[in-house]
Write an enzyme that holds these catalytic residues in place. Structure first.
Site, short mmCIF file in Angstrom:
data_model
loop_
_atom_site.label_atom_id
_atom_site.label_comp_id
_atom_site.label_asym_id
_atom_site.label_seq_id
_atom_site.Cartn_x
_atom_site.Cartn_y
_atom_site.Cartn_z
N HIS A 169 -103.62 -20.51 29.86
CA HIS A 169 -102.46 -20.72 30.75
C HIS A 169 -101.76 -22.04 30.49
O HIS A 169 -100.65 -22.26 30.99
CB HIS A 169 -102.90 -20.67 32.22
CG HIS A 169 -103.35 -19.33 32.69
ND1 HIS A 169 -102.57 -18.20 32.61
CD2 HIS A 169 -104.53 -18.93 33.25
CE1 HIS A 169 -103.23 -17.16 33.10
NE2 HIS A 169 -104.42 -17.57 33.49
N ASP A 205 -107.95 -11.38 28.30
CA ASP A 205 -108.18 -11.83 29.67
C ASP A 205 -107.35 -11.00 30.64
O ASP A 205 -106.27 -10.50 30.28
CB ASP A 205 -107.77 -13.30 29.76
CG ASP A 205 -108.21 -13.98 31.05
OD1 ASP A 205 -109.21 -14.72 31.01
OD2 ASP A 205 -107.54 -13.79 32.09
N HIS A 207 -105.61 -12.00 33.10
CA HIS A 207 -104.37 -12.69 33.42
C HIS A 207 -103.60 -13.03 32.15
O HIS A 207 -104.19 -13.51 31.18
CB HIS A 207 -104.66 -13.96 34.23
CG HIS A 207 -105.45 -13.69 35.47
ND1 HIS A 207 -106.82 -13.83 35.52
CD2 HIS A 207 -105.05 -13.28 36.69
CE1 HIS A 207 -107.24 -13.51 36.74
NE2 HIS A 207 -106.19 -13.17 37.46
N ASP A 294 -112.72 -11.28 32.86
CA ASP A 294 -112.34 -10.99 34.24
C ASP A 294 -111.69 -9.62 34.36
O ASP A 294 -111.19 -9.25 35.43
CB ASP A 294 -111.42 -12.09 34.80
CG ASP A 294 -110.32 -12.52 33.84
OD1 ASP A 294 -110.24 -11.96 32.74
OD2 ASP A 294 -109.57 -13.44 34.20
#
Length: 351
Positions: A169, A205, A207, A294
């Protein structure tokens, strides 16, 4: 497989993050990495090493100098404002948006904190800079070994950067999503700096890796492929749509697969195969995998439904690309299962 382990990751240990107007305990905790290490001790799949230091100049290949300077001195500035701050993590509270200026560096600490961040859920702690820099070293060292193996033809073909805080991120000059330095992007750039011409990033991931996308969005020497929760409903919300295909020289070199909450392995795997097909067409010379687990059905802050056994197939699918590969540890917040899920990917890959 060489595994570069961050021995000081525990120095970054956030107390709280802001969520829906309340301070709640952080989901990104040292135990995440410790569980992976424990599983690697149970199922040894490679050689554990600790990285040496990397220079600021190497970090500047991806991140701006003023951002790095801020991270390096932020905790001391925070405590200098009030000695009582030593017992409180620093969180941003104001951000420059839309027509606000970003070019002028404010003198005010809170303003600079906001300038270099995009959420209030990423606490900056006394050990953040030390831990993040050591994590970047893990990724850079993994990429160096991979590049040397490619050049020699008989050296390391696969490596794993096992570190936290995660990185995908983080942008060139901002942090958020628990990330401060973009480890995957640093690995990619290291490979390019050591002679490769085309490197692919596969981000699995839950996200979207908004930082990685933004770093390479206008470049055609890096193909970024991401499978993630639909940003219309899932964090980080403001990037990750399917129509984001790159810009300028990078047009066509960014590929997003946003998937709805509740997606199970069959649909997720179909997207993975499409992403791997694109990587083959790109004729990548090496692959960097942002390995977040995740996507697991029990993850407390995500929404896919992959099972532990599915991660063996994930590893097998990535191995079928037949590329020198550097894995970089990202998310996964069902802490007790993180280790098994990560090591299943590596085992399926054939580490």
């Amino acid at each position: 497989m060489l595994i570069f382990h961050n021995p000081v990751h525990h120095l970054h240990q956030g107390r709280h993050e802001m969520f829906r107007g309340r301070l709640v305990p952080c989901h990104e905790v040292p135990d995440r990495l410790d569980h992976v290490l424990a599983e690697l001790q149970r199922r040894p799949l490679g050689v554990l090493q600790t990285p040496g230091e990397v220079s600021i100049a190497e970090l500047e290949r991806i991140h701006s100098r003023r951002y790095l300077d801020f991270l390096a001195g932020a905790w001391d500035e925070w405590v200098a404002l009030d000695p009582a701050n030593a017992d409180i993590d620093a969180l941003p509270s104001v951000w420059p948006t839309r027509s606000f200026r970003h070019d002028v560096l404010p003198d005010n600490f809170a303003a600079r904190m906001g300038l270099f961040s995009f959420d209030a859920g990423t606490p900056l702690t006394a050990g953040t800079w030390t831990a993040a820099r050591a994590g970047a070293a893990c990724a850079i060292m993994a990429a160096r070994e991979l590049a040397a193996g490619i050049a020699n033809g008989d050296g390391t073909r696969h490596a794993f950067a096992l570190s936290r805080p995660p990185g995908h991120h983080a942008g060139a000059d901002f942090f958020g999503g628990y990330c401060f330095l973009n480890n995957a992007a640093l690995a990619v750039q290291t490979l390019l700096d050591r002679g490769l011409q085309r490197v692919a990033v596969l981000d699995v991931d839950y996200h979207h890796g908004n930082g990685t996308q933004s770093i390479f969005y206008e470049r055609n020497d890096v193909l970024t492929v991401s499978l993630h929760g639909d940003p219309r409903t899932e964090y980080p919300f403001f990037l990750g749509h399917a129509d984001e295909r790159g810009a300028g020289a990078g047009l066509g070199y960014n590929l997003n697969f946003p998937l709805p909450r509740g997606t199970g392995f069959p649909a997720w795997n179909k997207a993975l195969q499409s992403g791997l097909d694109a990587i083959r067409r790109f004729d990548a010379q090496a692959l960097v995998v942002s390995l977040g687990v995740d996507t697991f059905e029990g993850d407390p802050i995500s929404g896919f439904a992959l099972r532990t056994v599915d991660y063996l197939q994930v590893g097998q699918a990535i191995a079928a690309a037949n590329l020198p590969t550097a894995f970089v540890f990202e998310g996964g917040y069902a802490v007790a299962e993180v280790g098994v899920n990560v090591v299943n990917v590596l085992e399926g890959f054939g580490a």
